[in-house]
Design a protein around this motif. Structure first.
Motif, PDB file in Angstrom:
ATOM      1  N   ARG A  78       0.818  -1.213   0.000  1.00  9.22           N
ATOM      2  CA  ARG A  78       0.000   0.000   0.000  1.00  9.22           C
ATOM      3  C   ARG A  78       0.852   1.263   0.000  1.00  9.22           C
ATOM      4  NH1 ARG A  78      -3.397  -0.004   4.940  1.00  9.22           N
ATOM      5  NH2 ARG A  78      -1.763  -1.305   5.749  1.00  9.22           N
ATOM      6  N   THR A  79       2.097   1.147   0.419  1.00  7.25           N
ATOM      7  CA  THR A  79       2.930   2.323   0.616  1.00  7.25           C
ATOM      8  C   THR A  79       3.940   2.543  -0.504  1.00  7.25           C
ATOM      9  OG1 THR A  79       2.719   1.917   2.988  1.00  7.25           O
ATOM     10  CG2 THR A  79       4.370   3.501   2.322  1.00  7.25           C
ATOM     11  N   CYS A  80       4.531   1.486  -1.009  1.00  5.13           N
ATOM     12  CA  CYS A  80       5.579   1.603  -2.026  1.00  5.13           C
ATOM     13  C   CYS A  80       4.984   1.810  -3.419  1.00  5.13           C
ATOM     14  CB  CYS A  80       6.465   0.360  -2.028  1.00  5.13           C
ATOM     15  SG  CYS A  80       7.492   0.203  -0.569  1.00  5.13           S
ATOM     16  N   SER A  81       5.797   2.379  -4.290  1.00  2.93           N
ATOM     17  CA  SER A  81       5.305   2.693  -5.630  1.00  2.93           C
ATOM     18  C   SER A  81       5.437   1.545  -6.619  1.00  2.93           C
ATOM     19  CB  SER A  81       6.007   3.937  -6.174  1.00  2.93           C
ATOM     20  OG  SER A  81       7.394   3.726  -6.234  1.00  2.93           O
ATOM     21  N   THR A  82       6.343   0.595  -6.392  1.00  2.00           N
ATOM     22  CA  THR A  82       6.507  -0.543  -7.310  1.00  2.00           C
ATOM     23  C   THR A  82       6.640  -1.839  -6.527  1.00  2.00           C
ATOM     24  OG1 THR A  82       8.930  -0.493  -7.368  1.00  2.00           O
ATOM     25  CG2 THR A  82       7.762   0.919  -8.971  1.00  2.00           C
ATOM     26  N   SER A  83       6.432  -2.959  -7.212  1.00  2.00           N
ATOM     27  CA  SER A  83       6.558  -4.255  -6.541  1.00  2.00           C
ATOM     28  C   SER A  83       8.010  -4.533  -6.146  1.00  2.00           C
ATOM     29  CB  SER A  83       6.009  -5.372  -7.420  1.00  2.00           C
ATOM     30  OG  SER A  83       6.675  -5.408  -8.656  1.00  2.00           O
ATOM     31  N   GLU A  84       8.962  -4.015  -6.921  1.00  2.00           N
ATOM     32  CA  GLU A  84      10.369  -4.182  -6.552  1.00  2.00           C
ATOM     33  C   GLU A  84      10.670  -3.444  -5.259  1.00  2.00           C
ATOM     34  OE1 GLU A  84       9.580  -2.915  -9.723  1.00  2.00           O
ATOM     35  OE2 GLU A  84       9.733  -4.860 -10.701  1.00  2.00           O
ATOM     36  N   ASP A  85      10.094  -2.244  -5.123  1.00  2.38           N
ATOM     37  CA  ASP A  85      10.279  -1.463  -3.900  1.00  2.38           C
ATOM     38  C   ASP A  85       9.663  -2.178  -2.704  1.00  2.38           C
ATOM     39  OD1 ASP A  85      11.536   0.413  -5.445  1.00  2.38           O
ATOM     40  OD2 ASP A  85       9.961   1.937  -5.276  1.00  2.38           O
ATOM     41  N   ARG A 125      11.894   8.380  -3.771  1.00  2.00           N
ATOM     42  CA  ARG A 125      12.673   9.595  -4.041  1.00  2.00           C
ATOM     43  C   ARG A 125      13.865   9.296  -4.937  1.00  2.00           C
ATOM     44  NH1 ARG A 125      14.334  13.969  -1.228  1.00  2.00           N
ATOM     45  NH2 ARG A 125      14.922  14.578  -3.286  1.00  2.00           N
ATOM     46  N   LYS A 126      14.454   8.137  -4.731  1.00  2.09           N
ATOM     47  CA  LYS A 126      15.633   7.739  -5.509  1.00  2.09           C
ATOM     48  C   LYS A 126      15.309   7.650  -7.001  1.00  2.09           C
ATOM     49  CE  LYS A 126      18.850   3.883  -5.466  1.00  2.09           C
ATOM     50  NZ  LYS A 126      19.164   2.645  -4.772  1.00  2.09           N
ATOM     51  N   LYS A 127      14.064   7.311  -7.322  1.00  4.43           N
ATOM     52  CA  LYS A 127      13.661   7.132  -8.716  1.00  4.43           C
ATOM     53  C   LYS A 127      13.131   8.399  -9.366  1.00  4.43           C
ATOM     54  CE  LYS A 127      12.685   2.295  -8.127  1.00  4.43           C
ATOM     55  NZ  LYS A 127      11.712   1.240  -8.112  1.00  4.43           N
ATOM     56  N   LEU A 128      12.928   9.459  -8.584  1.00  3.52           N
ATOM     57  CA  LEU A 128      12.411  10.696  -9.165  1.00  3.52           C
ATOM     58  C   LEU A 128      13.427  11.292 -10.129  1.00  3.52           C
ATOM     59  CD1 LEU A 128      10.738  12.588  -6.188  1.00  3.52           C
ATOM     60  CD2 LEU A 128       9.619  11.505  -8.123  1.00  3.52           C
ATOM     61  N   PRO A 129      12.982  11.639 -11.323  1.00  5.66           N
ATOM     62  CA  PRO A 129      13.910  12.221 -12.301  1.00  5.66           C
ATOM     63  C   PRO A 129      14.100  13.720 -12.048  1.00  5.66           C
ATOM     64  CG  PRO A 129      11.743  11.994 -13.273  1.00  5.66           C
ATOM     65  CD  PRO A 129      11.657  11.427 -11.884  1.00  5.66           C
ATOM     66  N   LEU A 130      14.845  14.055 -11.005  1.00  5.02           N
ATOM     67  CA  LEU A 130      15.062  15.455 -10.670  1.00  5.02           C
ATOM     68  C   LEU A 130      16.258  16.005 -11.441  1.00  5.02           C
ATOM     69  CD1 LEU A 130      14.614  15.379  -6.798  1.00  5.02           C
ATOM     70  CD2 LEU A 130      12.981  16.171  -8.491  1.00  5.02           C
ATOM     71  N   HIS A 131      16.146  17.230 -11.868  1.00  7.31           N
ATOM     72  CA  HIS A 131      17.242  17.925 -12.502  1.00  7.31           C
ATOM     73  C   HIS A 131      18.035  18.604 -11.395  1.00  7.31           C
ATOM     74  CE1 HIS A 131      15.197  17.127 -16.248  1.00  7.31           C
ATOM     75  NE2 HIS A 131      14.110  17.671 -15.742  1.00  7.31           N
ATOM     76  N   PRO A 132      19.319  18.909 -11.623  1.00  7.52           N
ATOM     77  CA  PRO A 132      20.119  19.520 -10.551  1.00  7.52           C
ATOM     78  C   PRO A 132      19.443  20.742  -9.917  1.00  7.52           C
ATOM     79  CG  PRO A 132      21.520  18.945 -12.383  1.00  7.52           C
ATOM     80  CD  PRO A 132      20.094  18.671 -12.816  1.00  7.52           C
ATOM     81  N   TYR A 133      18.852  21.609 -10.727  1.00  5.77           N
ATOM     82  CA  TYR A 133      18.190  22.792 -10.175  1.00  5.77           C
ATOM     83  C   TYR A 133      17.007  22.383  -9.309  1.00  5.77           C
ATOM     84  CZ  TYR A 133      15.205  26.816  -9.696  1.00  5.77           C
ATOM     85  OH  TYR A 133      14.404  27.790  -9.183  1.00  5.77           O
ATOM     86  N   ASP A 134      16.176  21.474  -9.822  1.00  5.09           N
ATOM     87  CA  ASP A 134      14.995  21.052  -9.080  1.00  5.09           C
ATOM     88  C   ASP A 134      15.364  20.368  -7.770  1.00  5.09           C
ATOM     89  OD1 ASP A 134      13.252  20.146 -12.109  1.00  5.09           O
ATOM     90  OD2 ASP A 134      13.249  22.029 -10.999  1.00  5.09           O
ATOM     91  N   GLU A 135      16.412  19.554  -7.789  1.00  5.30           N
ATOM     92  CA  GLU A 135      16.810  18.852  -6.579  1.00  5.30           C
ATOM     93  C   GLU A 135      17.263  19.833  -5.509  1.00  5.30           C
ATOM     94  OE1 GLU A 135      19.616  15.748  -7.207  1.00  5.30           O
ATOM     95  OE2 GLU A 135      19.625  15.174  -5.122  1.00  5.30           O
ATOM     96  N   SER A 136      18.080  20.806  -5.873  1.00 11.13           N
ATOM     97  CA  SER A 136      18.535  21.776  -4.877  1.00 11.13           C
ATOM     98  C   SER A 136      17.369  22.626  -4.401  1.00 11.13           C
ATOM     99  CB  SER A 136      19.646  22.658  -5.442  1.00 11.13           C
ATOM    100  OG  SER A 136      19.153  23.446  -6.512  1.00 11.13           O
ATOM    101  N   HIS A 137      16.437  22.910  -5.304  1.00  5.79           N
ATOM    102  CA  HIS A 137      15.260  23.683  -4.917  1.00  5.79           C
ATOM    103  C   HIS A 137      14.411  22.890  -3.916  1.00  5.79           C
ATOM    104  CE1 HIS A 137      12.129  26.670  -5.215  1.00  5.79           C
ATOM    105  NE2 HIS A 137      11.251  25.716  -5.479  1.00  5.79           N
ATOM    106  N   PHE A 138      14.249  21.599  -4.170  1.00  6.60           N
ATOM    107  CA  PHE A 138      13.491  20.752  -3.250  1.00  6.60           C
ATOM    108  C   PHE A 138      14.175  20.707  -1.883  1.00  6.60           C
ATOM    109  CE2 PHE A 138      12.726  16.575  -1.309  1.00  6.60           C
ATOM    110  CZ  PHE A 138      11.360  16.670  -1.131  1.00  6.60           C
ATOM    111  N   GLU A 139      15.500  20.532  -1.874  1.00  5.29           N
ATOM    112  CA  GLU A 139      16.233  20.493  -0.602  1.00  5.29           C
ATOM    113  C   GLU A 139      16.121  21.816   0.141  1.00  5.29           C
ATOM    114  OE1 GLU A 139      19.524  17.261  -2.157  1.00  5.29           O
ATOM    115  OE2 GLU A 139      20.166  19.275  -1.634  1.00  5.29           O
TER     116      GLU A 139
END
Length: 173
Positions: free
Chosen positions: A37-44, A86-100
């Motif tokens: 119910r919590t994870c996004s994929t069966s592998e996760d 979070r590890k699988k999110l396709p963040l761009h360098p700008y977006d990642e620093s903005h999120f942090e």
């Protein structure tokens, strides 16, 4: 919690390796069900379950009370599912620093954890729109294109996601 399980927890906390082995077996189905119910994929799901069981094996002795066992274990799964997501999110360098920057701008760690958990708990269709719009800051047309849905659907899902989070905050505040 059943009395058998409580006894297994007590024995495992006391260092009984056989009880710990049985506890790992007993807990696995519940952990797996929660992870689905919590994870996004069966592998996760599989990864999160393994991490939770490993943490249980390594840290059962640190558990203070039996009553907190379930919430402690499910919290491990929840955190791991979020980390994998979070590890699988396709963040761009700008977006990642903005999120942090957004996350670190709040000095209240509990608030950050609560908000993260609320986002994770959203149904997938709402969670992905919320993350794309509010965290990665894509425009509504960009989100619609990425998800192959209409702009109206993006707006509706985003509105519902925000409303769900707002309601949960008000409920627990």
């Amino acid at each position: 919690m059943r009395q058998e399980t409580e006894q297994l927890i007590q024995a495992a906390c006391a260092g009984d390796k056989e009880a710990l082995s049985k506890l790992l077996t007993v807990c696995q189905p519940d952990i797996k069900r929660f992870a689905r119910r919590t994870c996004s994929t069966s592998e996760d799901v599989e990864d999160a379950v393994q991490i939770a069981l490993w943490q249980l094996y390594n840290k059962i002795g640190t558990l203070k009370t039996i009553v907190t066992f379930s919430s402690w274990l499910f919290r491990i799964v929840e955190r791991e599912c979020y980390r994998l997501f979070r590890k699988k999110l396709p963040l761009h360098p700008y977006d990642e620093s903005h999120f942090e920057q957004i996350v670190s701008s709040s000095n209240d760690l509990d608030l950050q954890i609560d908000l993260t958990n609320l986002i994770i708990s959203l149904p997938h269709i709402y969670r992905e729109v919320l993350i794309l719009r509010d965290i990665e800051e894509f425009s509504a047309p960009e989100v619609a294109e990425k998800l192959s849905i209409t702009i109206d659907a993006v707006k509706t899902r985003l509105h519902r996601a925000r409303a769900m989070i707002r309601q949960e905050f008000q409920t627990h505040a």
